[in-house]
Design an enzyme around this catalytic site. Structure first.
Site, PDB file in Angstrom:
ATOM      1  CD  GLU A  58      13.005  67.969  28.311  1.00 41.23           C
ATOM      2  OE1 GLU A  58      12.766  68.592  29.515  1.00 41.23           O
ATOM      3  OE2 GLU A  58      13.842  67.436  28.339  1.00 41.23           O
ATOM      4  CE1 TYR A 108      21.018  67.556  29.750  1.00 40.33           C
ATOM      5  CE2 TYR A 108      18.708  67.218  29.487  1.00 40.33           C
ATOM      6  CZ  TYR A 108      19.641  67.766  29.025  1.00 40.33           C
ATOM      7  OH  TYR A 108      19.548  69.068  28.326  1.00 40.33           O
ATOM      8  CD  GLU A 126      17.564  69.710  25.605  1.00 40.18           C
ATOM      9  OE1 GLU A 126      17.775  69.604  26.861  1.00 40.18           O
ATOM     10  OE2 GLU A 126      16.440  70.361  25.066  1.00 40.18           O
TER      11      GLU A 126
END
Ligand code: GCB
Length: 591
Positions: A413, A468, A503
């Site tokens: 990231e 997310y 993720e």
């Protein structure tokens, strides 16, 4: 650098256990040369372990600066005439080592090994004093980066990554003997074509000249190929390959001879397999592979990031129980024992450097934490990039012979929307490919750099994205999250590279329940993953899902963290949350 090993010509002696230890926040020790005498006012500190949580004191937990370890080491009497090496598997984040009064080695970077040839400084049959000063400061010139702030005389460590800055001697320390003329390094590359395996080898001889011979022995003990010379290629008809789920290993036995006499021998486990990105497929041994598993951490109560075989085996058993076939070494190279275990059990690994937090606007899931440019002469610059390049060199050198490792991930990231980010990453990606042309390379992308805006993803062989939806974006609104996640995944898949969702997930406090979609409950964590899986199953070109995280882990303090990051599928104590059972139903439907 060869792995330490016990063979007919080599021995290792573990220096793990209790060392004398003192903190040195003021940095007096280097000036006053503390290595020259027994440490004054020391206490016992276990190795391997992080020192932070061993002593119940903020001085230890929040320490910034130097810390000293010391012990006496009895050098085996039988090592007369041998080359003697002192080896640290890791010292976080940098260290300088002394043997008696002499400085023997310094090393930058907290997660890769280093060693010193101490033959001239020690006497077999006698004891020596080994002193190590480790330093845990993160700056814009370290990987990972950070800043040491001066709060009215109190030094405070700041960093942009989301895990606690544990430090110390995290991995085993060993004294090793090798012959003077010895195998200094060994690189193995494997190929597979229609049932025939190839094992290319390249042996570096150190300390003199010797003839090299090699033998490849299968897991049943049969010699299946032999060769001579420092480099060559062995051909194995009808080879038993290494494959996901079956960690079949051969042993490459390397022998050095002088005038027909064996002077050194060592062994390298070899898994014969291939890795390839073809279009949007990720192939192992020519067959499509789908990653199911986790981003993990080296993290546990008390020991912090200290390696522990009991915890390691337990974690692998839990991954087998749940049906995981892979994991990412987020966000740093893990202990070598972990990769050995993955090799032996056919677990697939995305191997990551410690380049995390190269993204100033982002911190612990919060945006806007810092308004400075990530890449500038005051922040991440060319010097940082050289430290990063060295971290890549050391990662590839350490791990390239592990069949479990199938992808190099050179950063997590980072900021990747600026022109500067492209200039920063292009040479690092090139370097990684130059060091190892056999594995795909990538950078894990974050949501502020979507497809089309990211300036780095087109330079990568594989797309790895962390998303997310349903947590940092659309929290509590899974219907909206589902639409947005699908649109994003399709945009990435349209670029034609295989996509791994490296993720996804949300925090859950075990025991917190609700009927409605309430973030932090166990039900919501399950529902968020269910939503994500529905999308993943609809989008072609997706080749993997790694839930964040395998287990709850420690972070720095902040209002978005409840005693650490609680996105674990297991608690920090490795108890399953409800989501563990849900994942097991997805990943092992017949269990
Ligand atoms: C991320 C980071 C990871 C964090 C996670 C989170 O994107 O890669 O290190 O822990 O998000 O939980 O915020």
């Amino acid at each position: 650098m060869m792995r330490p090993q016990d063979t007919p010509t080599r021995e290792t002696k573990s220096l793990d256990g209790l060392w004398d230890f003192v903190l040195d926040a003021a940095g007096d020790g280097r000036r006053d040369q503390w290595w020259r005498a027994p440490l004054v006012g020391s206490r016992s500190m276990p190795v391997p372990a992080s020192y932070n949580d061993i002593v119940p004191s903020a001085d230890f937990r929040d320490h910034v600066g130097d810390a000293w370890y010391q012990r006496r080491v009895q050098v085996p009497a039988g090592w007369v005439g041998q080359r003697i090496v002192l080896r640290f598997d890791a010292a976080t984040h940098r260290a300088t080592v002394y043997v008696d009064d002499v400085e023997v080695v310094s090393h930058e970077g907290g997660y890769t090994p280093f060693e010193a040839d101490v033959t001239a400084l020690v006497t077999p049959g006698s004891a020596a004093r080994v002193t190590v000063v480790v330093n845990n400061e993160l700056t814009f010139r370290s990987i990972p980066p950070g800043e040491v702030l001066d709060d009215g005389g109190r030094r405070r460590q700041r960093y942009h990554h989301d895990f606690f800055n544990y430090a110390g001697l995290h991995r085993t320390v060993r004294l090793c003997s090798t012959p003077r003329v010895h195998v200094a390094d060994l690189v193995v590359t494997t190929g597979l074509d229609d049932g025939t395996g190839t094992v290319g080898y390249d042996v570096e001889v150190g300390g003199g000249v010797a003839e090299v011979s090699v033998a490849l022995v299968d897991a049943e003990g049969r010699e299946v190929a032999t060769g001579s010379g420092a480099s060559g290629t062995l051909v194995v008809p009808d080879v038993h390959p290494w494959r996901p789920g079956e960690g079949y290993l051969h042993d490459l036995v390397v022998t050095l001879h002088v005038d027909g006499v064996v002077i050194d021998t060592c062994t390298q486990p070899v898994g014969v397999r291939t890795v390839e990105v073809r279009g949007s497929s990720f192939l192992i041994n020519g067959e499509p592979f789908y990653f199911r598993g986790f981003g993990k951490h080296e993290d546990a109560a008390v020991r912090g990031k200290g390696h522990d075989d009991a915890l390691m085996v337990h974690d692998f058993e839990l991954m087998a129980w749940i049906g995981a076939n892979s994991f990412r070494t987020s966000h740093y190279p893990y202990a070598e024992e972990v990769l050995d275990y993955a090799d032996r059990h056919g677990i697939v690994v995305i191997d990551e450097t410690a380049a995390v937090g190269l993204n100033l606007p982002l911190s612990g899931g919060q945006i806007g934490a810092d308004t400075r440019a990530t890449y500038s002469s005051e922040t991440i610059d060319d010097t940082t990039r050289e430290v990063h390049a060295q971290a890549i060199r050391e990662l590839v050198a350490r791990d390239r012979n592990h069949p479990s490792v199938v992808v190099w991930c050179i950063a997590n990231e980072p900021e990747t929307t600026s022109e500067e980010s492209r200039a920063y990453f292009a040479p690092l990606l090139d370097l990684t490919r130059e060091l190892d042309p056999t594995r795909p390379v990538g950078v894990v992308n974050m949501f502020l750099a979507p497809a089309g805006r990211c300036r780095v993803s087109d330079l990568c062989d594989i797309t790895m994205i962390n998303r997310y939806y349903g947590w940092y974006v659309d929290a509590g609104d899974l219907a909206a999250a589902e639409v947005r996640l699908e649109a994003e995944l399709r945009a990435w898949a349209a670029q034609g590279r295989p996509v791994v969702l490296t993720e996804y997930g949300g925090d859950a406090l075990p025991g917190l329940h609700a009927i409605a979609d309430v973030p932090w409950t166990e039900e919501y964590q399950v529902a968020l993953l269910d939503m994500t899986h529905r999308v993943l199953d609809r989008v072609d070109g997706v080749v993997g899902e790694h839930v964040w995280n395998f287990a709850d882990f420690a972070t720095s303090s902040g209002v978005s963290r409840v005693d650490g990051n609680r996105k674990g599928v297991f608690t920090r104590e490795r108890r399953p949350k409800a989501v563990a059972h849900a994942l097991r139903r997805r990943w092992r439907p017949t269990a």
